[in-house]
Design an enzyme around this catalytic site. Structure first.
Site, PDB file in Angstrom:
ATOM      1  N   ALA A  37       5.679  12.489  -0.738  1.00 44.00           N
ATOM      2  CA  ALA A  37       5.989  13.907  -0.586  1.00 44.00           C
ATOM      3  C   ALA A  37       7.409  14.003  -0.037  1.00 44.00           C
ATOM      4  CB  ALA A  37       4.997  14.544   0.360  1.00 44.00           C
TER       5      ALA A  37
ATOM      6  N   GLU B  89       2.773   7.126   6.212  1.00 44.50           N
ATOM      7  CA  GLU B  89       2.825   8.393   6.945  1.00 44.50           C
ATOM      8  C   GLU B  89       2.832   8.252   8.470  1.00 44.50           C
ATOM      9  OE1 GLU B  89       0.980   7.865   4.271  1.00 44.50           O
ATOM     10  OE2 GLU B  89       1.209   9.527   2.885  1.00 44.50           O
TER      11      GLU B  89
ATOM     12  N   GLU C   3      -0.930   8.381  -3.455  1.00 48.90           N
ATOM     13  CA  GLU C   3      -2.046   9.347  -3.505  1.00 48.90           C
ATOM     14  C   GLU C   3      -2.207   9.969  -4.897  1.00 48.90           C
ATOM     15  OE1 GLU C   3      -0.362  11.337  -0.040  1.00 48.90           O
ATOM     16  OE2 GLU C   3      -2.254  11.084   1.006  1.00 48.90           O
TER      17      GLU C   3
HETATM   18  N1  CAA Z   1      11.343  12.491   0.330  1.00 50.95           N
HETATM   19  C1  CAA Z   1      12.599  12.960   0.135  1.00 50.95           C
HETATM   20  N2  CAA Z   1      13.619  12.202  -0.329  1.00 50.95           N
HETATM   21  C2  CAA Z   1      13.336  10.916  -0.619  1.00 50.95           C
HETATM   22  C3  CAA Z   1      12.056  10.368  -0.448  1.00 50.95           C
HETATM   23  C4  CAA Z   1      11.019  11.220   0.042  1.00 50.95           C
HETATM   24  N3  CAA Z   1       9.749  10.801   0.194  1.00 50.95           N
HETATM   25  N4  CAA Z   1      12.108   9.069  -0.794  1.00 50.95           N
HETATM   26  C5  CAA Z   1      13.367   8.819  -1.179  1.00 50.95           C
HETATM   27  N5  CAA Z   1      14.124   9.925  -1.079  1.00 50.95           N
HETATM   28  C6  CAA Z   1      15.546  10.081  -1.378  1.00 50.95           C
HETATM   29  C7  CAA Z   1      16.418   9.487  -0.274  1.00 50.95           C
HETATM   30  O1  CAA Z   1      16.551  10.408   0.809  1.00 50.95           O
HETATM   31  C8  CAA Z   1      17.696   9.254  -1.023  1.00 50.95           C
HETATM   32  O2  CAA Z   1      18.392  10.466  -1.142  1.00 50.95           O
HETATM   33  P1  CAA Z   1      19.993  10.501  -0.867  1.00 50.95           P
HETATM   34  O3  CAA Z   1      20.574   9.622  -1.938  1.00 50.95           O
HETATM   35  O4  CAA Z   1      20.309  11.959  -1.043  1.00 50.95           O
HETATM   36  O5  CAA Z   1      20.203   9.971   0.490  1.00 50.95           O
HETATM   37  C9  CAA Z   1      17.240   8.850  -2.408  1.00 50.95           C
HETATM   38  O6  CAA Z   1      15.880   9.322  -2.521  1.00 50.95           O
HETATM   39  C10 CAA Z   1      17.223   7.356  -2.620  1.00 50.95           C
HETATM   40  O7  CAA Z   1      16.463   6.778  -1.583  1.00 50.95           O
HETATM   41  P2  CAA Z   1      16.996   5.583  -0.674  1.00 50.95           P
HETATM   42  O8  CAA Z   1      18.480   5.613  -0.559  1.00 50.95           O
HETATM   43  O9  CAA Z   1      16.204   5.593   0.602  1.00 50.95           O
HETATM   44  O10 CAA Z   1      16.582   4.334  -1.593  1.00 50.95           O
HETATM   45  P3  CAA Z   1      16.232   2.867  -1.097  1.00 50.95           P
HETATM   46  O11 CAA Z   1      16.150   2.027  -2.309  1.00 50.95           O
HETATM   47  O12 CAA Z   1      17.123   2.413  -0.012  1.00 50.95           O
HETATM   48  O13 CAA Z   1      14.752   2.988  -0.464  1.00 50.95           O
HETATM   49  C11 CAA Z   1      12.489   3.727  -0.380  1.00 50.95           C
HETATM   50  C12 CAA Z   1      13.677   3.345  -1.262  1.00 50.95           C
HETATM   51  C13 CAA Z   1      11.970   2.472   0.371  1.00 50.95           C
HETATM   52  C14 CAA Z   1      11.372   4.253  -1.283  1.00 50.95           C
HETATM   53  C15 CAA Z   1      12.921   4.781   0.646  1.00 50.95           C
HETATM   54  O14 CAA Z   1      13.578   5.842  -0.045  1.00 50.95           O
HETATM   55  C16 CAA Z   1      11.798   5.386   1.423  1.00 50.95           C
HETATM   56  O15 CAA Z   1      11.277   4.763   2.340  1.00 50.95           O
HETATM   57  N6  CAA Z   1      11.380   6.623   1.084  1.00 50.95           N
HETATM   58  C17 CAA Z   1      10.380   7.347   1.789  1.00 50.95           C
HETATM   59  C18 CAA Z   1       8.999   6.806   1.480  1.00 50.95           C
HETATM   60  C19 CAA Z   1       7.943   7.517   2.281  1.00 50.95           C
HETATM   61  O16 CAA Z   1       7.908   7.440   3.491  1.00 50.95           O
HETATM   62  N7  CAA Z   1       7.025   8.228   1.597  1.00 50.95           N
HETATM   63  C20 CAA Z   1       5.972   8.944   2.218  1.00 50.95           C
HETATM   64  C21 CAA Z   1       6.350  10.364   2.466  1.00 50.95           C
HETATM   65  S1  CAA Z   1       5.185  11.207   3.478  1.00 50.95           S
HETATM   66  C22 CAA Z   1       3.965  11.724   2.411  1.00 50.95           C
HETATM   67  O17 CAA Z   1       3.943  11.397   1.253  1.00 50.95           O
HETATM   68  C23 CAA Z   1       2.943  12.598   3.044  1.00 50.95           C
HETATM   69  C24 CAA Z   1       1.754  12.891   2.242  1.00 50.95           C
HETATM   70  O18 CAA Z   1       0.835  12.103   2.171  1.00 50.95           O
HETATM   71  C25 CAA Z   1       1.622  14.174   1.598  1.00 50.95           C
END
Ligand code: CAA
Length: 258
Positions: A63, A131, A111
Site C-alpha cells: 500500500a 507492516e 495481500e
Molecule cells: N509506497 C509508496 N511508495 C513506494 C512504496 C510504497 N509501498 N514502495 C516503493 N515506493 C517508491 C519509493 O518511495 C521510490 O520512490 P522515489 O523514487 O520517488 O523515491 C520508488 O518507489 C522506488 O523505490 P526504492 O527507491 O525504495 O527502490 P529500492 O529498490 O531501493 O527498494 C523496496 C525496493 C525494497 C521494495 C522498497 O521500495 C520498499 O521497502 N518499499 C516499501 C515496502 C513496504 O513496506 N510495503 C508495505 C507497505 S504497508 C502496507 O502494505 C499496509 C497494508 O497491508 C495495507
C-alpha cells in the site's frame, strides 16, 4: 490515465498494475482503477484472469506509504476497508484469477496476491508483510489470508518479524505454486490460464465457489455446497457437450458457457 492496463488474449484477461515509478504501490487511485478494470471484464467471454505488475522489478510494493502516513484512525480504517473490499471482490470474482508475481510482493502486494486463486512467481520475487516495521498491522487481509494459506505459526513468524522471503522459500512454505525465470513467468501464466479457459466455464466457476464457500464452513455443510453446485451443472449445455465428447471419443469440445 488508468494505473491498470487490461489486455484480452482469447478467453483470458490480463490485468497489469502499472504505477512503475512507485513500484506499483497501491494508492486509492490504483484501488479505484482496479475496481473499474474488474467492472470492464466481460464474463461472457473471459474465463480466467491474470494479475501482474508492470516492469521487471516489482509486482506490487505494498500500500502507498506516502498516502497512509497522514491518515487518522478513522481514515486508516476506511483505507483498510477499501482495500479489503477490493481484495474480497478479487477472491470471490466469478472466474479464477492467477497472480503472476514478477518481483516485490510486499505488504499489500503479498495481500493482493493472496486474494487470487493461484500464485506463481519469478525467481526474483520477494514476499513479506513488513507492516510492523512501519508501526501498523497488515491491513488488506494479510493477518487472515497468510495464516490460512501457509500455517498460523509460519504466518505469525513472518508477520511479527517483518522478514522478507525469496521465491524459493515462498515455494517451500506453499505461498506460491511454482517459480519461473523472469522471461518464463508470463508465458507460464498464460499457458495455465488458457488451460483453465478451455474447460467448461460454468463448471470451473462452480469449482471456485465450492472451494471458497466450503472452506468457510464445517465439512457437513461444505459437502452440501458441493452437491448443490454439482447438481446445477446437469442443467447446462456444457455438461451435455463434455460427456457427449467423451462418449463419442471426440477430442474437440464446444463449450459455450451455457
Ligand atoms: N509506497 C509508496 N511508495 C513506494 C512504496 C510504497 N509501498 N514502495 C516503493 N515506493 C517508491 C519509493 O518511495 C521510490 O520512490 P522515489 O523514487 O520517488 O523515491 C520508488 O518507489 C522506488 O523505490 P526504492 O527507491 O525504495 O527502490 P529500492 O529498490 O531501493 O527498494 C523496496 C525496493 C525494497 C521494495 C522498497 O521500495 C520498499 O521497502 N518499499 C516499501 C515496502 C513496504 O513496506 N510495503 C508495505 C507497505 S504497508 C502496507 O502494505 C499496509 C497494508 O497491508 C495495507
Amino acid at each position: 490515465m488508468s494505473n491498470v492496463l487490461y489486455e484480452v488474449k482469447g478467453n483470458v484477461g490480463i490485468l497489469t498494475i502499472s504505477r512503475e515509478k512507485a513500484l506499483n504501490a497501491l494508492n486509492s487511485e490504483v484501488l479505484d482503477d482496479l475496481n473499474a478494470a474488474l467492472d470492464a471484464v466481460d464474463l461472457e467471454e473471459i474465463r480466467c484472469l491474470i494479475l501482474t505488475g508492470a516492469g521487471q522489478k516489482s509486482f506490487v510494493a505494498g500500500a502507498d506509504i506516502g498516502e497512509m502516513s497522514t491518515l487518522t484512525k478513522a481514515e486508516g480504517e476506511a483505507f483498510g476497508k477499501k482495500g479489503n473490499d477490493l481484495f474480497r471482490r478479487i477472491e470471490t470474482f466469478p472466474i479464477p484469477v492467477i497472480a503472476a508475481v514478477n518481483g516485490f510482493a510486499l505488504g499489500g502486494g503479498c495481500e493482493i496476491a493472496m486474494s487470487c486463486d493461484i500464485r506463481i512467481c519469478s525467481d526474483n520475487a520477494v514476499f513479506g508483510q513488513p507492516e510492523v516495521g512501519l508501526g501498523i498491522t497488515p491491513g488488506f487481509g494479510g493477518t487472515q489470508r497468510l495464516a490460512r494459506l501457509v500455517s498460523p505459526g509460519m504466518a505469525k513468524q513472518l508477520i511479527y518479524t517483518a522478514r522478507n522471503i525469496k521465491a524459493d522459500e515462498a515455494y517451500r512454505i506453499g505461498l506460491v505454486n511454482a517459480v519461473y525465470n523472469t522471461e518464463e513467468l508470463m508465458p507460464a501464466a498464460e499457458k495455465m490460464a488458457a488451460g483453465i479457459a478451455k474447460n467448461a466455464p460454468i463448471a470451473v466457476r462452480h469449482c471456485k465457489k465450492a472451494i471458497n464457500d466450503g472452506l468457510q464452513v464445517g465439512m457437513d455443510e461444505a459437502i452440501v455446497i458441493e452437491e448443490k453446485l454439482f447438481g446445477d451443472c446437469f442443467e447446462t449445455h456444457d455438461q451435455v457437450e463434455g460427456m457427449s465428447a467423451f462418449l463419442e471419443k471426440r477430442k474437440e469440445k464446444n463449450f459455450i458457457n451455457k
